[in-house]
Scaffold this active site. Structure first.
Site, PDB file in Angstrom:
ATOM      1  N   CYS A  26       2.467  -0.124   4.733  1.00  0.00           N
ATOM      2  CA  CYS A  26       1.360   0.724   4.296  1.00  0.00           C
ATOM      3  C   CYS A  26       1.831   2.158   4.452  1.00  0.00           C
ATOM      4  O   CYS A  26       1.929   2.664   5.568  1.00  0.00           O
ATOM      5  CB  CYS A  26       0.120   0.493   5.130  1.00  0.00           C
ATOM      6  SG  CYS A  26      -1.133   1.714   4.712  1.00  0.00           S
TER       7      CYS A  26
ATOM      8  N   CYS B 227      -6.390   5.488   5.756  1.00  0.00           N
ATOM      9  CA  CYS B 227      -6.033   4.296   4.996  1.00  0.00           C
ATOM     10  C   CYS B 227      -7.255   3.444   4.694  1.00  0.00           C
ATOM     11  O   CYS B 227      -8.087   3.227   5.564  1.00  0.00           O
ATOM     12  CB  CYS B 227      -5.043   3.492   5.833  1.00  0.00           C
ATOM     13  SG  CYS B 227      -4.613   1.924   5.090  1.00  0.00           S
TER      14      CYS B 227
ATOM     15  N   HIS C 248      -7.651   1.893  12.897  1.00  0.00           N
ATOM     16  CA  HIS C 248      -7.605   3.315  13.280  1.00  0.00           C
ATOM     17  C   HIS C 248      -8.852   3.700  14.071  1.00  0.00           C
ATOM     18  O   HIS C 248      -8.775   4.492  15.014  1.00  0.00           O
ATOM     19  CB  HIS C 248      -7.446   4.200  12.044  1.00  0.00           C
ATOM     20  CG  HIS C 248      -6.028   4.261  11.558  1.00  0.00           C
ATOM     21  ND1 HIS C 248      -5.025   4.890  12.260  1.00  0.00           N
ATOM     22  CD2 HIS C 248      -5.435   3.737  10.460  1.00  0.00           C
ATOM     23  CE1 HIS C 248      -3.877   4.769  11.611  1.00  0.00           C
ATOM     24  NE2 HIS C 248      -4.095   4.061  10.516  1.00  0.00           N
TER      25      HIS C 248
ATOM     26  N   SER D  84       3.564   1.114  10.235  1.00  0.00           N
ATOM     27  CA  SER D  84       4.536   1.198   9.135  1.00  0.00           C
ATOM     28  C   SER D  84       5.517   2.351   9.337  1.00  0.00           C
ATOM     29  O   SER D  84       6.585   2.365   8.717  1.00  0.00           O
ATOM     30  CB  SER D  84       3.826   1.330   7.778  1.00  0.00           C
ATOM     31  OG  SER D  84       3.139   0.120   7.503  1.00  0.00           O
TER      32      SER D  84
ATOM     33  N   CYS E  93      -0.738   4.925   5.727  1.00  0.00           N
ATOM     34  CA  CYS E  93      -0.760   4.968   7.188  1.00  0.00           C
ATOM     35  C   CYS E  93       0.483   5.652   7.734  1.00  0.00           C
ATOM     36  O   CYS E  93       0.413   6.456   8.648  1.00  0.00           O
ATOM     37  CB  CYS E  93      -0.760   3.547   7.749  1.00  0.00           C
ATOM     38  SG  CYS E  93      -2.389   2.883   7.974  1.00  0.00           S
TER      39      CYS E  93
ATOM     40  N   GLU F 257       0.851  -1.177   0.000  1.00  0.00           N
ATOM     41  CA  GLU F 257       0.000   0.000   0.000  1.00  0.00           C
ATOM     42  C   GLU F 257       0.891   1.232   0.000  1.00  0.00           C
ATOM     43  O   GLU F 257       1.766   1.340   0.859  1.00  0.00           O
ATOM     44  CB  GLU F 257      -0.915   0.000   1.240  1.00  0.00           C
ATOM     45  CG  GLU F 257      -2.117   0.931   1.131  1.00  0.00           C
ATOM     46  CD  GLU F 257      -1.747   2.399   1.032  1.00  0.00           C
ATOM     47  OE1 GLU F 257      -2.474   3.140   0.351  1.00  0.00           O
ATOM     48  OE2 GLU F 257      -0.720   2.808   1.613  1.00  0.00           O
TER      49      GLU F 257
ATOM     50  N   ARG G 237      -0.836  -4.475  10.987  1.00  0.00           N
ATOM     51  CA  ARG G 237       0.599  -4.326  10.730  1.00  0.00           C
ATOM     52  C   ARG G 237       1.417  -4.000  11.961  1.00  0.00           C
ATOM     53  O   ARG G 237       2.616  -3.788  11.867  1.00  0.00           O
ATOM     54  CB  ARG G 237       0.833  -3.254   9.642  1.00  0.00           C
ATOM     55  CG  ARG G 237       0.522  -3.802   8.303  1.00  0.00           C
ATOM     56  CD  ARG G 237       0.162  -2.758   7.253  1.00  0.00           C
ATOM     57  NE  ARG G 237      -0.544  -3.468   6.208  1.00  0.00           N
ATOM     58  CZ  ARG G 237      -1.815  -3.891   6.343  1.00  0.00           C
ATOM     59  NH1 ARG G 237      -2.523  -3.589   7.412  1.00  0.00           N
ATOM     60  NH2 ARG G 237      -2.365  -4.617   5.399  1.00  0.00           N
TER      61      ARG G 237
ATOM     62  N   CYS H 255      -6.549  -0.434   6.610  1.00  0.00           N
ATOM     63  CA  CYS H 255      -6.730  -0.702   8.043  1.00  0.00           C
ATOM     64  C   CYS H 255      -7.557   0.368   8.748  1.00  0.00           C
ATOM     65  O   CYS H 255      -7.249   0.723   9.892  1.00  0.00           O
ATOM     66  CB  CYS H 255      -5.379  -0.836   8.717  1.00  0.00           C
ATOM     67  SG  CYS H 255      -4.472   0.704   8.698  1.00  0.00           S
TER      68      CYS H 255
HETATM   69 NI1  NFE Z   1      -2.745   1.414   6.196  1.00  0.00          NI
HETATM   70 FE1  NFE Z   1      -2.185   0.385   9.052  1.00  0.00          FE
HETATM   71  C1  NFE Z   1      -2.327  -1.299   9.687  1.00  0.00           C
HETATM   72  C2  NFE Z   1      -2.263   1.121  10.703  1.00  0.00           C
HETATM   73  S1  NFE Z   1      -0.123   0.391   8.914  1.00  0.00           S
HETATM   74  S2  NFE Z   1      -2.446  -0.387   6.962  1.00  0.00           S
HETATM   75  O1  NFE Z   1      -2.458  -2.403   9.938  1.00  0.00           O
HETATM   76  O2  NFE Z   1      -2.362   1.561  11.692  1.00  0.00           O
HETATM   77  O3  NFE Z   1       1.036   1.107   9.272  1.00  0.00           O
END
Ligand code: NFE
Ligand code: MG
Length: 519
Positions: free
Chosen positions: A498, A60, A67, A454, A501, A13, A431, A63
């Site tokens: 990602c 994002c 969040h 990430s 993110c 991503e 992640r 995920c």
């Molecule tokens: Ni956009 Fe996310 C996950 C978060 S990654 S995917 O899982 O928080 O850094």
């Protein structure tokens, strides 16, 4: 000396560039660059705190659910209802988050990673009657190879039959992943951007018919995990076993844990969770999480760094494109000044070292299958195996949560928005460790900061010059063919980046994105 530039890295991503300097075919130095900036944290300033749960999900599309959980835990604590969430609310939050993680990890293995190991072109030799395989075969015979090429060539090792089966599972996994998203929307309202997880609990009520619709989909996913996903990971690991020694990384792991088993404990680093909070290094000793040790350095990031490395509760996000010495839009989160990797491997390793019997049995069975020591988990294959075992653990636990739901009982508690307050929300996203911090003044958001998985894993060098986790994981790797640096993308994808993110606007006009090599 040679230089490999992969920009952008595909099948992830977002927009990530990897630059690796090689000497005699071995990587001597790596730079990981997040080349995208999005100022969601800035957009939140001055808004009603309850907007956070809505806005952060727009960070994002992969995920958003994680969040929404982090924002909600953050607001639970800022509003003072964090110890009072009714069981129905806790369980429904777990089921919504769990559905997201199952769909996410299955997508990651099949649709993002598998093509690094599975040679889809072998399907032309297939003579059976699997309709999915025959459709893929027809595409390939017509020369319609996207999205499977371009790719790096030269290291596809699976026997034909396993290879073809894996392609069939690639197609099947699209369906299975959809089932996960449907489960999420049964209790979450929709996917992406669920509307159920809210401060105080959830807005959805459990009913017998919703529980039944959720359960039959879950059973199908559990069957897929046991009979397809885990066997495929083991089959890949058996043939590419050198990847138990490639991509070790920084050797320090950090988990915030996931899935609340109670909510009376308001300290999220101590709350009982299915996956545990903690740190583990290669010595396999368990450490506690102390969030006061988290800082974000920006010396090598395109942000003003006149304030040095700050704790996220005082975090500062002032973009300074073109800053000298900087090479990424990602900040560099550090724990106690050291580099830490986050992700499924971290939460499984922490829970394993904490002595959870189910996780111990799962992990030990994989290690003994390969006659490997626990240290082998710190690797490309260790990350894939941990992700698959985590998916199984969560899927196998979800029926218990469904049975504990009590239709007709409360799903939330009321709250009032305080004039002034602060909050913190910690949860492991798919992640890895995800933290949100808020400061409220005059019932409005004065400051909001997210420190995202990430960002930890793909961060650039910090104020002390220590490279980030993926930079360390790539440095030292032998690249067999520098025009096909498949080792690098396998390492990167094992950490499931990602970048949307991680940086939470687009490259400022005129910035040179450099050399392109599509992989
Ligand atoms: Ni956009 Fe996310 C996950 C978060 S990654 S995917 O899982 O928080 O850094
Ligand atoms: Mg941030």
């Amino acid at each position: 000396m040679g230089k490999i530039i992969i920009d952008p890295v595909t099948r992830i991503e977002g927009h990530l560039k990897i630059e690796a300097v090689t000497e005699n075919g071995v990587v001597k130095e790596t730079r990981s660059t997040g080349s995208l900036f999005r100022g969601i944290e800035l957009i939140l300033r001055g808004r009603d705190p309850r907007d956070a749960q809505r806005y952060v999900q727009r960070i994002c599309g992969v995920c958003p659910t994680s969040h929404s959980m982090a924002a909600t835990l953050n607001l639970d604590s800022a509003f003072g209802v964090d110890g009072k969430i009714p069981d129905n609310g806790r369980l429904l939050r777990n089921l919504i988050l769990g559905a997201a993680h199952l769909a996410d990890h299955i997508l990651h293995f099949y649709h993002l990673c598998a093509l690094d190991y599975v040679d889809v072109t072998k399907v032309v030799k297939y003579e059976g009657n699997n309709s999915a395989l025959n459709s893929v075969k027809a595409f390939i015979q017509r020369g319609e190879l996207g999205p499977f090429v371009p790719r790096y060539e030269g290291d596809y090792r699976l026997p034909d039959e396993i290879d073809q089966q894996a392609v069939a599972h690639y197609v099947q996994a699209l369906e299975i992943r959809r089932k996960g998203q449907e489960m999420l929307s049964i209790f979450g309202g929709k996917m992406p951007h669920n509307c159920a997880i809210m401060p105080g609990g959830v807005t959805e009520v459990p009913t017998v018919d919703k529980i039944a619709s959720f359960l039959w989909r879950l059973n199908e996913i559990r069957d897929f995990i046991d009979n397809v996903y885990i066997p495929d990971v083991l089959a890949v690991a058996g043939v590419y076993s050198d990847y138990f020694e490639i991509g070790q990384g920084c050797g320090n792991l950090l988990s915030y844990g996931s899935f609340d088993l109670e909510t009376s404990e308001t300290d999220l680093t101590k709350r009982q969770r299915l996956l545990k909070q903690g740190t583990v290094s290669t010595d396999l000793k368990l450490g506690e999480v102390d969030t006061s040790k988290i800082t974000e350095a920006v010396k090598h990031s395109w942000y003003d760094d006149s304030t040095g490395g700050l704790h996220p509760s005082h975090g500062d996000t002032r973009p300074q494109p073109g800053k000298e010495g900087a090479y990424s839009w990602l900040k560099s989160p550090r724990y106690g000044g050291k580099v830490y990797e986050v992700g499924p491997l971290a939460r499984v390793a922490v829970t394993y070292v904490a002595g959870n019997p189910t996780v111990k049995t799962l992990v030990d069975s994989v290690l003994s299958h390969f006659n490997a020591p626990p240290a082998a988990l710190f690797s490309v294959l260790g990350r894939h195996a941990a992700r698959a075992l985590y998916t199984k653990l969560v899927a196998d636990t979800m029926p218990e949560w469904l049975l504990q739901l009590k239709p007709g009982e409360p799903v939330y508690v009321d709250y009032e928005i305080p004039d002034e307050s602060t909050g913190m929300g910690l949860v492991d996203a798919a992640r890895g460790a995800l933290g949100h911090w808020v400061e409220i003044k005059d019932q409005k958001i004065a400051n909001y900061q997210c420190v995202v998985p990430s960002t930890w894993n793909f961060s650039p060098r910090d104020n002390d010059g220590q490279p980030g986790p993926v930079e360390q994981a790539i440095t030292g790797t032998k690249i067999k063919d520098e025009s096909n640096p498949v080792e690098i993308v396998r390492i990167v994808r094992s950490m499931d980046p990602c970048i949307a993110c991680a940086v939470h606007l687009v490259t400022p006009k005129g910035r040179d994105l450099g050399e392109f090599r599509i992989c």
